[in-house]
Motif scaffolding. Structure first.
Motif, PDB file in Angstrom:
ATOM      1  N   TYR A 231      92.210  50.304  29.517  1.00 16.52           N
ATOM      2  CA  TYR A 231      93.002  49.075  29.917  1.00 16.52           C
ATOM      3  C   TYR A 231      93.004  48.875  28.716  1.00 16.52           C
ATOM      4  O   TYR A 231      92.519  49.134  28.082  1.00 16.52           O
ATOM      5  CB  TYR A 231      92.540  48.302  30.708  1.00 16.52           C
ATOM      6  N   PRO A 232      94.412  47.878  28.714  1.00 14.55           N
ATOM      7  CA  PRO A 232      94.652  47.753  26.934  1.00 14.55           C
ATOM      8  C   PRO A 232      94.335  46.242  25.987  1.00 14.55           C
ATOM      9  O   PRO A 232      95.116  45.248  26.288  1.00 14.55           O
ATOM     10  CB  PRO A 232      96.512  47.862  26.814  1.00 14.55           C
ATOM     11  N   LEU A 233      93.075  46.119  26.362  1.00 14.62           N
ATOM     12  CA  LEU A 233      91.779  44.909  25.876  1.00 14.62           C
ATOM     13  C   LEU A 233      93.011  43.926  24.959  1.00 14.62           C
ATOM     14  O   LEU A 233      92.342  43.432  24.601  1.00 14.62           O
ATOM     15  CB  LEU A 233      90.522  45.434  25.590  1.00 14.62           C
ATOM     16  N   ASP A 234      93.462  45.535  23.507  1.00 15.02           N
ATOM     17  CA  ASP A 234      94.178  44.225  22.891  1.00 15.02           C
ATOM     18  C   ASP A 234      94.981  43.008  23.182  1.00 15.02           C
ATOM     19  O   ASP A 234      95.224  42.317  21.877  1.00 15.02           O
ATOM     20  CB  ASP A 234      94.049  45.653  21.388  1.00 15.02           C
ATOM     21  N   GLN A 235      95.798  43.916  24.264  1.00 13.82           N
ATOM     22  CA  GLN A 235      97.014  42.891  24.265  1.00 13.82           C
ATOM     23  C   GLN A 235      96.049  41.842  25.376  1.00 13.82           C
ATOM     24  O   GLN A 235      97.025  40.691  25.751  1.00 13.82           O
ATOM     25  CB  GLN A 235      97.350  43.773  25.681  1.00 13.82           C
ATOM     26  N   VAL A 236      95.195  41.019  25.815  1.00 11.06           N
ATOM     27  CA  VAL A 236      94.605  40.362  26.032  1.00 11.06           C
ATOM     28  C   VAL A 236      93.874  38.983  25.951  1.00 11.06           C
ATOM     29  O   VAL A 236      93.765  38.952  24.844  1.00 11.06           O
ATOM     30  CB  VAL A 236      92.827  40.627  26.898  1.00 11.06           C
ATOM     31  N   GLY A 237      95.139  37.656  26.325  1.00 11.34           N
ATOM     32  CA  GLY A 237      94.923  36.445  26.301  1.00 11.34           C
ATOM     33  C   GLY A 237      94.259  35.732  26.879  1.00 11.34           C
ATOM     34  O   GLY A 237      93.705  34.369  26.569  1.00 11.34           O
ATOM     35  N   GLU A 238      93.809  36.242  27.415  1.00 10.71           N
ATOM     36  CA  GLU A 238      93.080  35.208  28.499  1.00 10.71           C
ATOM     37  C   GLU A 238      91.774  36.581  30.100  1.00 10.71           C
ATOM     38  O   GLU A 238      92.728  37.095  30.366  1.00 10.71           O
ATOM     39  CB  GLU A 238      93.962  34.478  29.933  1.00 10.71           C
ATOM     40  N   ILE A 239      91.137  35.739  30.577  1.00 10.60           N
ATOM     41  CA  ILE A 239      90.691  36.620  31.088  1.00 10.60           C
ATOM     42  C   ILE A 239      89.899  35.962  32.230  1.00 10.60           C
ATOM     43  O   ILE A 239      89.389  34.188  32.448  1.00 10.60           O
ATOM     44  CB  ILE A 239      89.344  37.063  30.383  1.00 10.60           C
ATOM     45  N   HIS A 240      89.864  35.870  33.779  1.00 11.07           N
ATOM     46  CA  HIS A 240      89.433  35.740  35.232  1.00 11.07           C
ATOM     47  C   HIS A 240      88.710  35.840  35.549  1.00 11.07           C
ATOM     48  O   HIS A 240      88.386  37.223  35.823  1.00 11.07           O
ATOM     49  CB  HIS A 240      91.136  35.410  35.463  1.00 11.07           C
ATOM     50  N   LEU A 241      87.994  35.115  35.992  1.00 12.15           N
ATOM     51  CA  LEU A 241      87.028  35.344  37.046  1.00 12.15           C
ATOM     52  C   LEU A 241      86.941  34.782  39.000  1.00 12.15           C
ATOM     53  O   LEU A 241      87.625  33.843  38.245  1.00 12.15           O
ATOM     54  CB  LEU A 241      85.317  34.596  36.429  1.00 12.15           C
ATOM     55  N   GLY A 242      86.602  34.920  39.423  1.00 11.98           N
ATOM     56  CA  GLY A 242      86.333  34.259  40.871  1.00 11.98           C
ATOM     57  C   GLY A 242      86.129  35.003  42.023  1.00 11.98           C
ATOM     58  O   GLY A 242      85.420  35.593  41.956  1.00 11.98           O
ATOM     59  N   GLY A 243      85.364  34.743  43.282  1.00 16.26           N
ATOM     60  CA  GLY A 243      85.047  34.802  44.269  1.00 16.26           C
ATOM     61  C   GLY A 243      85.622  35.501  45.830  1.00 16.26           C
ATOM     62  O   GLY A 243      87.151  35.507  45.160  1.00 16.26           O
ATOM     63  N   HIS A 244      85.441  36.735  45.958  1.00 19.49           N
ATOM     64  CA  HIS A 244      85.896  36.792  46.812  1.00 19.49           C
ATOM     65  C   HIS A 244      85.468  36.644  48.528  1.00 19.49           C
ATOM     66  O   HIS A 244      83.566  36.935  48.132  1.00 19.49           O
ATOM     67  CB  HIS A 244      86.261  38.374  46.631  1.00 19.49           C
ATOM     68  N   ASP A 245      85.699  37.251  49.020  1.00 15.46           N
ATOM     69  CA  ASP A 245      85.344  37.423  50.590  1.00 15.46           C
ATOM     70  C   ASP A 245      84.662  38.876  50.990  1.00 15.46           C
ATOM     71  O   ASP A 245      85.854  39.663  50.071  1.00 15.46           O
ATOM     72  CB  ASP A 245      86.110  37.174  51.309  1.00 15.46           C
ATOM     73  N   GLU A 246      84.080  38.886  51.494  1.00 12.97           N
ATOM     74  CA  GLU A 246      83.504  40.532  51.801  1.00 12.97           C
ATOM     75  C   GLU A 246      83.923  41.002  53.899  1.00 12.97           C
ATOM     76  O   GLU A 246      83.963  40.028  54.458  1.00 12.97           O
ATOM     77  CB  GLU A 246      82.660  41.098  51.308  1.00 12.97           C
ATOM     78  N   ASP A 247      84.896  42.054  53.798  1.00 16.06           N
ATOM     79  CA  ASP A 247      84.980  41.901  55.300  1.00 16.06           C
ATOM     80  C   ASP A 247      84.935  44.071  55.286  1.00 16.06           C
ATOM     81  O   ASP A 247      84.639  44.695  54.344  1.00 16.06           O
ATOM     82  CB  ASP A 247      86.973  41.875  55.413  1.00 16.06           C
TER      83      ASP A 247
END
Length: 285
Positions: free
Chosen positions: A202-218
């Motif tokens: 991934y082009p990490l040098d272009q990243v201006g923001e990071i997101h985290l969140g929860g997910h559901d398992e199915d």
């Protein structure tokens, strides 16, 4: 291609959270370690009322990130000029530190789908998305960040990998990237690839923001794990570990915790921000 003069301000390399009105008083009283807030653009495109008054007050004390969910950047139809005009007005008076949208589509002709739908990664799709991003950035007068999707299927006609596709979009348009680490983990599980390998490409040098969140398992019809990007629970340990993998390679970045359904009381969300702060403190500046 975006002119350098139109690039956005920068969010602090610190934890942020998605703002919910029920947390307004608690944020003002006890925000730390939360250093910035994110709002969904479509919730603030009206002419007045309490939501805008609260947002104006928060913007005096916190950097704000505006996150759009309704532009349908990947759609085949032209972008909605009324939606763009409302977005321009919001960004104009709020002057946020960041503005972002999704690598997805949600409209077809006059129909709007309440989902962020996937795209094939082809040259034709690439050209259309770049044209739409150019239009958005020229309209709002600032740089846009583009978020990687959570995926539940892959298209046979795709000729680009997702990291390379996003790298090329950023190169052609001058947009930045929003790296959603939970989306990477969800997609990697559903499509059976290495999330660490994705990050390494991934082009990490272009990243201006990071997101985290929860997910559901199915699970799918064949009994294989199926993860759903729900934003309705805590961030799981493997996603925190993947964030560490990102930050080791990128250095400190603005890290947002998203929690959009079954929203908890403020202390629970703030505890997630504290965990993001701990991850950032482990990374050399």
């Amino acid at each position: 291609m975006l002119d350098d003069a139109l690039r956005s301000n920068r969010l602090p390399a610190a934890p942020g959270v998605g703002y919910k009105p029920q947390h307004f008083s608690q944020i003002l009283e006890h925000a730390q370690p939360v250093a910035w807030l994110e709002v969904h653009a479509e919730n603030y495109m009206g002419d007045g009322g309490r939501p805008l008054a609260q947002l104006r007050h928060l913007a005096e004390q916190f950097p704000i990130s505006v996150h759009g969910v309704g532009l349908s950047i990947g759609g085949e139809s032209p972008l909605d000029p009324d939606h763009l005009a409302r977005l321009k007005h919001l960004v104009g008076w709020l002057s946020p530190a960041s503005f972002s949208e999704h690598l997805a589509w949600s409209t077809h002709d006059s129909h709007f789908f309440n989902d962020l739908l996937p795209l094939p990664y082809t040259d034709a799709t690439l050209a259309r998305i770049c044209a739409h991003i150019d239009q958005v950035q020229e309209t709002v007068g600032r740089q846009m960040l583009l978020e990687n999707p959570s995926s539940y299927l892959a298209f046979e006609e795709s000729t680009w990998s997702e990291p390379d596709f996003l790298r090329e979009i950023a190169k052609r348009t001058g947009c930045g990237l929003l790296l959603d680490v939970n989306n990477v983990f969800v997609s990697a599980t559903n499509l059976d690839f290495s999330p660490q390998g994705y990050i390494d490409a991934y082009p990490l040098d272009q990243v201006g923001e990071i997101h985290l969140g929860g997910h559901d398992e199915d699970e799918d019809d064949h009994g294989h794990p199926l993860l759903i990007d729900s934003h309705g629970r805590e961030v799981v340990d493997p996603v925190w570990a993947l964030l560490d993998h990102v930050l080791e390679r990128s250095g400190p970045k603005p890290v947002l915790v998203e929690w959009d359904t079954d929203v908890p009381d403020w202390p629970v969300l703030r505890a997630e921000a504290e965990r993001a702060q701990s991850a950032l403190e482990r990374v050399p500046a």
